[in-house]
Design an enzyme around this catalytic site. Structure first.
Site, PDB file in Angstrom:
ATOM      1  N   ALA A   1     -15.419  -4.817   0.595  1.00 43.35           N
ATOM      2  CA  ALA A   1     -14.042  -5.179   0.265  1.00 43.35           C
ATOM      3  C   ALA A   1     -13.005  -4.530   1.161  1.00 43.35           C
ATOM      4  CB  ALA A   1     -13.761  -4.797  -1.189  1.00 43.35           C
ATOM      5  N   ALA A   2     -13.377  -3.506   1.920  1.00 41.99           N
ATOM      6  CA  ALA A   2     -12.396  -2.808   2.748  1.00 41.99           C
ATOM      7  C   ALA A   2     -11.815  -3.736   3.808  1.00 41.99           C
ATOM      8  CB  ALA A   2     -13.038  -1.594   3.416  1.00 41.99           C
TER       9      ALA A   2
ATOM     10  N   ALA B   1     -13.591   1.215   0.759  1.00 38.61           N
ATOM     11  CA  ALA B   1     -12.507   2.195   0.749  1.00 38.61           C
ATOM     12  C   ALA B   1     -11.522   1.833   1.855  1.00 38.61           C
ATOM     13  CB  ALA B   1     -13.084   3.600   0.923  1.00 38.61           C
TER      14      ALA B   1
ATOM     15  N   SER C   1      -5.822  -7.647  -9.547  1.00 38.59           N
ATOM     16  CA  SER C   1      -6.630  -8.567  -8.744  1.00 38.59           C
ATOM     17  C   SER C   1      -8.003  -7.987  -8.391  1.00 38.59           C
ATOM     18  CB  SER C   1      -5.892  -8.932  -7.451  1.00 38.59           C
ATOM     19  OG  SER C   1      -5.667  -7.782  -6.659  1.00 38.59           O
TER      20      SER C   1
ATOM     21  N   THR D   1     -11.327  -9.890  -6.764  1.00 39.03           N
ATOM     22  CA  THR D   1     -11.685  -9.477  -5.401  1.00 39.03           C
ATOM     23  C   THR D   1     -13.149  -9.079  -5.354  1.00 39.03           C
ATOM     24  OG1 THR D   1      -9.429  -8.686  -4.993  1.00 39.03           O
ATOM     25  CG2 THR D   1     -11.151  -7.913  -3.502  1.00 39.03           C
TER      26      THR D   1
ATOM     27  N   LYS E   1      -7.062 -14.234   6.173  1.00 35.98           N
ATOM     28  CA  LYS E   1      -7.626 -14.367   4.828  1.00 35.98           C
ATOM     29  C   LYS E   1      -7.126 -15.634   4.143  1.00 35.98           C
ATOM     30  CE  LYS E   1      -7.807 -10.452   2.827  1.00 35.98           C
ATOM     31  NZ  LYS E   1      -7.548  -9.214   2.035  1.00 35.98           N
TER      32      LYS E   1
ATOM     33  N   LYS F   1       2.164  -7.912   4.857  1.00 38.81           N
ATOM     34  CA  LYS F   1       1.713  -6.700   4.181  1.00 38.81           C
ATOM     35  C   LYS F   1       2.845  -5.695   4.216  1.00 38.81           C
ATOM     36  CE  LYS F   1      -2.226  -5.129   2.288  1.00 38.81           C
ATOM     37  NZ  LYS F   1      -3.170  -5.893   1.466  1.00 38.81           N
TER      38      LYS F   1
ATOM     39  N   ARG G   1       0.851  -1.199   0.000  1.00 38.18           N
ATOM     40  CA  ARG G   1       0.000   0.000   0.000  1.00 38.18           C
ATOM     41  C   ARG G   1       0.885   1.246   0.000  1.00 38.18           C
ATOM     42  NH1 ARG G   1      -5.234   0.253   3.795  1.00 38.18           N
ATOM     43  NH2 ARG G   1      -5.699  -1.359   2.250  1.00 38.18           N
TER      44      ARG G   1
END
Length: 373
Positions: A269-270, A248, A157, A161, A79, A91, A55
């Site tokens: 999806a956040a 978001a 992706s 997703t 996940k 991450k 990110r």
């Protein structure tokens, strides 16, 4: 001797992670020549190498960046485990304004840091990073996925997703309303970037009545041009809708917003949608069904796992479509054990992690099974 501010939290003493398995490794990366400041967090490699996107975001300070990367990497462990993948959770965040700082040289420098981890962490795209960016990162590390197809990757992706979120919504709808058919359901999508945009398309095709919001006017313009039937609004979280889809940034579900929520179902999806864990109980007490984000948004991870395993697009898509089946099993477990939905999902994760291998120096001790409400 240096004085320590009483509010200061580091990696090892964070109260917000006191009830969870600790992270295995957190790496702080800096390259003065390119301006790179990044944090890579590896939460768990119990099931396999830690995989998670990068990110690129202008955090208000380094503490905010650290909090985000720790939460996101933990979510990736959950996940991967809930999706049945042989992957761990990790991450990375790059600190700064991407429009100003993102250059090929910076991305190459970042790739060199990823390479030093020798495959314990595999990176991919995320907020403000693209498949094209991963092509550049891939110049200096072999441990990157979701590159463009022309460079051997599976590409963006976001579509898969969104597909996973759509099937999670259908499963939640079947439990709550007795039918998976979303025709006529009023659905508010918050955030229409890469994933939200694709999700809106799926919902419109399914006959849902969609409203959408985003702070990015360009994203809203693109959506309006593609889907003129969608209502562009200032806010969806407090609107008269059936289903709220946060797509978001995280933590939009707070004590205040949960108390004012009109929607009956939350599925989006956040990542890290709950500002704190107690929000889940508040939603449950109001009769609102929340689908854990690490279940609903697992489609992108399933895609890159398929890339690593050399599966075809058709095989990977079929696996993503089974996200709805996973949601159904979690909701059944929740009813049978009379626990929160999030607890039911986390219990499945913990059981899989416990069975993976005997905990060692690089395999975190897992928390005890959650209690019922």
């Amino acid at each position: 001797m240096c004085a320590v501010h009483p509010d200061t939290t580091g990696v090892f003493d964070r109260l917000d992670f006191a009830d969870d398995a600790p992270h295995e490794q957190v790496v702080f990366c800096q390259d003065l020549r390119t301006g790179l400041k990044a944090i890579i967090a590896i939460h768990s490699t119990a099931l396999g190498p830690a995989l998670g996107g990068t990110r690129f975001y202008p955090y208000v300070d380094e503490r905010a960046a650290l909090t985000d990367v720790l939460r996101l990497s933990r979510g990736m462990t959950y996940k991967a485990a809930i999706a049945g993948l042989k992957l761990g959770g990790g991450k990375a965040v790059i600190i700064g304004e991407p429009a100003r700082l993102k250059t090929p040289a910076l991305l190459e420098a970042y790739g060199r840091f990823v390479e030093t981890l020798n495959g314990r962490y595999i990176t991919a795209g995320d907020v403000n990073t693209t498949s094209e960016d991963m092509d550049i990162v891939g110049r200096t590390t072999a441990h990157v996925v979701a590159r463009t197809p022309r460079n051997g990757g599976s590409g963006d992706s976001a579509p898969l997703t969104a597909l996973g979120v759509f099937h999670a919504m259908a499963a939640a709808a079947e439990t709550y309303w007795g039918t998976a058919d979303l025709t006529g359901r009023k659905i508010g999508v918050e955030g229409v970037g890469k994933v939200g945009y694709n999700l809106v398309g799926l919902l419109v095709d399914a006959g849902a009545i969609v409203s959408a919001t985003d702070t990015n006017t360009a994203a809203l313009g693109r959506l309006a041009a593609a889907h003129p039937s969608v209502s562009i609004v200032d806010s969806v979280i407090d609107a008269d809708i059936d289903l709220y889809a946060p797509c978001a940034m995280g933590a939009t579900l707070t004590d205040v917003s949960a108390a004012g929520l009109i929607a009956s179902v939350v599925c989006g999806a956040a990542n890290n949608q709950l500002a704190h864990p107690d929000v889940e109980l508040a939603l449950h007490q109001r009769g609102i069904l929340w689908v854990p984000d690490f279940v609903a948004n697992s489609g992108g991870l399933i895609q890159v796992a398929g890339e690593l395993d050399k599966r075809s697009r058709e095989e990977t898509t079929a696996q993503v479509e089974k996200v709805g089946d996973t949601v159904g099993r979690i909701l059944q477990r929740q009813r049978e054990h009379q626990i929160l939905v999030g607890e039911a999902a986390r219990d499945i994760v913990i059981e899989r992690l416990r069975s993976a291998r005997t905990p060692g120096p690089l395999s975190p001790v897992l928390p005890p099974r959650s209690d019922s409400f």
